[in-house]
Write a protein that holds these residues in place. Sequence first.
Motif, mmCIF file in Angstrom:
data_model
loop_
_atom_site.group_PDB
_atom_site.id
_atom_site.type_symbol
_atom_site.label_atom_id
_atom_site.label_comp_id
_atom_site.label_asym_id
_atom_site.label_seq_id
_atom_site.Cartn_x
_atom_site.Cartn_y
_atom_site.Cartn_z
ATOM 1 N N SER A 32 0.422 -1.317 -0.226
ATOM 2 C CA SER A 32 -0.039 0.111 0.150
ATOM 3 C C SER A 32 1.105 1.116 0.144
ATOM 4 N N THR A 33 2.074 1.133 -0.134
ATOM 5 C CA THR A 33 3.020 1.938 -0.341
ATOM 6 C C THR A 33 2.727 3.111 -1.228
ATOM 7 N N THR A 34 2.555 4.177 -1.847
ATOM 8 C CA THR A 34 2.426 4.990 -2.841
ATOM 9 C C THR A 34 3.801 5.339 -3.298
ATOM 10 N N GLY A 35 3.867 4.970 -4.728
ATOM 11 C CA GLY A 35 4.851 4.752 -5.753
ATOM 12 C C GLY A 35 6.192 3.104 -5.334
ATOM 13 N N TYR A 36 5.380 2.524 -4.273
ATOM 14 C CA TYR A 36 6.870 1.773 -4.455
ATOM 15 C C TYR A 36 7.059 0.692 -5.387
ATOM 16 N N LYS A 37 7.678 0.366 -5.781
ATOM 17 C CA LYS A 37 8.909 -0.782 -7.043
ATOM 18 C C LYS A 37 8.696 -2.178 -6.358
ATOM 19 N N ARG A 38 8.335 -2.971 -6.993
ATOM 20 C CA ARG A 38 8.590 -4.448 -6.015
ATOM 21 C C ARG A 38 10.096 -4.542 -6.113
ATOM 22 N N THR A 39 9.852 -6.109 -5.817
ATOM 23 C CA THR A 39 11.367 -6.415 -5.297
ATOM 24 C C THR A 39 11.294 -8.194 -6.028
ATOM 25 N N SER A 40 12.247 -8.483 -6.482
ATOM 26 C CA SER A 40 12.201 -10.161 -6.356
ATOM 27 C C SER A 40 13.609 -10.752 -6.530
ATOM 28 N N ALA A 41 13.948 -12.088 -6.450
ATOM 29 C CA ALA A 41 14.938 -12.968 -5.726
ATOM 30 C C ALA A 41 15.260 -13.201 -7.337
ATOM 31 N N GLY A 363 8.713 14.491 -25.699
ATOM 32 C CA GLY A 363 10.754 13.833 -25.539
ATOM 33 C C GLY A 363 9.990 12.363 -25.132
ATOM 34 N N GLY A 364 9.374 11.662 -25.331
ATOM 35 C CA GLY A 364 9.177 9.793 -25.064
ATOM 36 C C GLY A 364 8.562 10.254 -23.014
ATOM 37 N N PHE A 365 8.332 11.462 -22.589
ATOM 38 C CA PHE A 365 7.835 11.617 -20.831
ATOM 39 C C PHE A 365 6.809 11.482 -20.495
ATOM 40 N N GLY A 366 6.071 10.584 -19.776
ATOM 41 C CA GLY A 366 4.667 10.084 -19.214
ATOM 42 C C GLY A 366 4.056 11.885 -19.227
ATOM 43 N N SER A 367 2.773 11.473 -19.310
ATOM 44 C CA SER A 367 1.694 12.838 -18.011
ATOM 45 C C SER A 367 1.798 13.301 -17.162
ATOM 46 N N LEU A 368 1.152 14.000 -16.414
ATOM 47 C CA LEU A 368 0.826 14.204 -14.958
ATOM 48 C C LEU A 368 -0.393 13.744 -15.063
ATOM 49 N N LYS A 369 -0.535 13.301 -13.975
ATOM 50 C CA LYS A 369 -2.329 13.827 -13.343
ATOM 51 C C LYS A 369 -1.966 14.035 -12.301
ATOM 52 N N ALA A 370 -3.086 15.708 -12.018
ATOM 53 C CA ALA A 370 -2.753 16.180 -10.246
ATOM 54 C C ALA A 370 -4.245 15.249 -9.862
ATOM 55 N N SER A 371 -3.888 15.579 -8.780
ATOM 56 C CA SER A 371 -5.651 15.016 -7.170
ATOM 57 C C SER A 371 -5.077 13.512 -8.047
ATOM 58 N N ALA A 372 -4.362 12.194 -8.260
ATOM 59 C CA ALA A 372 -3.977 11.505 -7.974
ATOM 60 C C ALA A 372 -2.862 10.670 -7.711
ATOM 61 N N LEU A 373 -2.592 9.314 -7.513
ATOM 62 C CA LEU A 373 -1.281 8.946 -6.922
ATOM 63 C C LEU A 373 -1.234 7.570 -7.399
ATOM 64 N N GLU A 374 -0.246 7.051 -8.520
ATOM 65 C CA GLU A 374 0.427 5.958 -8.653
ATOM 66 C C GLU A 374 0.398 4.932 -7.082
ATOM 67 N N MET A 375 -0.057 3.586 -7.560
ATOM 68 C CA MET A 375 0.055 2.614 -5.810
ATOM 69 C C MET A 375 1.717 1.941 -6.411
ATOM 70 N N SER A 376 1.157 1.165 -4.951
ATOM 71 C CA SER A 376 2.367 -0.041 -5.288
ATOM 72 C C SER A 376 2.366 -0.945 -6.594
ATOM 73 N N ASN A 377 3.374 -1.651 -7.404
ATOM 74 C CA ASN A 377 3.076 -2.185 -8.317
ATOM 75 C C ASN A 377 3.007 -3.701 -7.690
#
Length: 416
Positions: A32-41, A363-377
Amino acid sequence: MSLISVLRTGVSGMNAQSNRISTVAENVQNSSTTGYKRTSAEFSSLLLENNTNSAYNSGAVETTIRRAISEEGSINSTTSKTDLAIKGNGFFVVQDENKAPLLTRAGNFVVDGPTGNLVNAGGFTLMGYSLLDGAPVPALNSTAGMVPVNMSSLGMRATPSTMGMMGGNISADTPDLTGALSPTNYSKKTSIVTVDKLGNSVTLDVYLGKVPANPAATPPIPQNTWQASVYTSGGTALTSPPVTLSFGADGKLTGAEATAAKTNFTIPGGEAFSLDLSGATQFAGGFDLAGGANGRIPSAVTGTEFGGDGTVYATYADGTKLAAFKIALADVKSPDNLEPRAGNVFRTNIESGDLQIGFAGVGGFGSLKASALEMSNVDVSSELTTMIESQTVYTANSKVFMTGNELLDTLMNLKR
């Protein structure tokens, strides 16, 4: 075959699964951590080179820890205007307490009370370019020129007036003036409120008078001619000579007449000001004048809004907005090789490649969205499956270790 190698291989297998379980534990707790990227072994085999067809010594397992940094999480809407999410490539550029630049996808920003900076949940300050001195020209591979996004630094702000206009109908039924146009001799008076450099309101009085036709004058004065003079509320003339409005037979100003219906002067205590009267008409009926001027009296910052291109607007108490900052995005050639740091941020290294700076949607960069958050993957169900699998494999490796130990005990007992 070496029984000692069997023990070492069993221990290696248990260590590998311990690492895998550790990544699962980290992923689950950050699901549930905002913007967290999962780790794998990830595992690879380590074989011994001195094996023969008649004797085999088991090797070990090497563990490589990887992060799925380039894999996006879902975008969820929020009620906070300062929450930001990136849809596509790119990272926010943030700064730690030592002013070192770092990258993150965690856009849960709030205003920090002591400093006024926008900081995320990890305590890192959002960086951008100031727009107060014009459009930014960022370096392509450096964060040079970036400053903390700080609305409190704007404080009270006033914008002096530099231009205004007046238009609408001037009554064609108005009798001609007797004598020169002045504050005591006019056909119609109206006013426009402007703003000086200190944010004070300055009222400009505009006096209009219908001028008698005079073909012998230099230059000749045709019919349907008006004059306009601008004075301060204290009676100081700002236009000399008066502005001439020569209407055509259709009651409009066209061509050279419209061009001449403009005047320039300096507002007392303010900036050079241009007043455009070319929108006036002369038709039968009453006066129907309208006009205005740019400029803004002092007003305090009451909030922050983000545009889809990364522009940060300061909203003022009077309802106006000021484009104050522009958020830049950063990217690298190999995001998955970025070095993770505490606080859900990343640092560049040789494997990831150097920074590339740009703006949202370009130039290939993504778009920004206000009042929104990227959740953990993180997918919790997949992590639980991995945990069960690791537990089973760990148990199997422990059985290998115990079997090798029993064989050693049997071997040692042969001499008894």
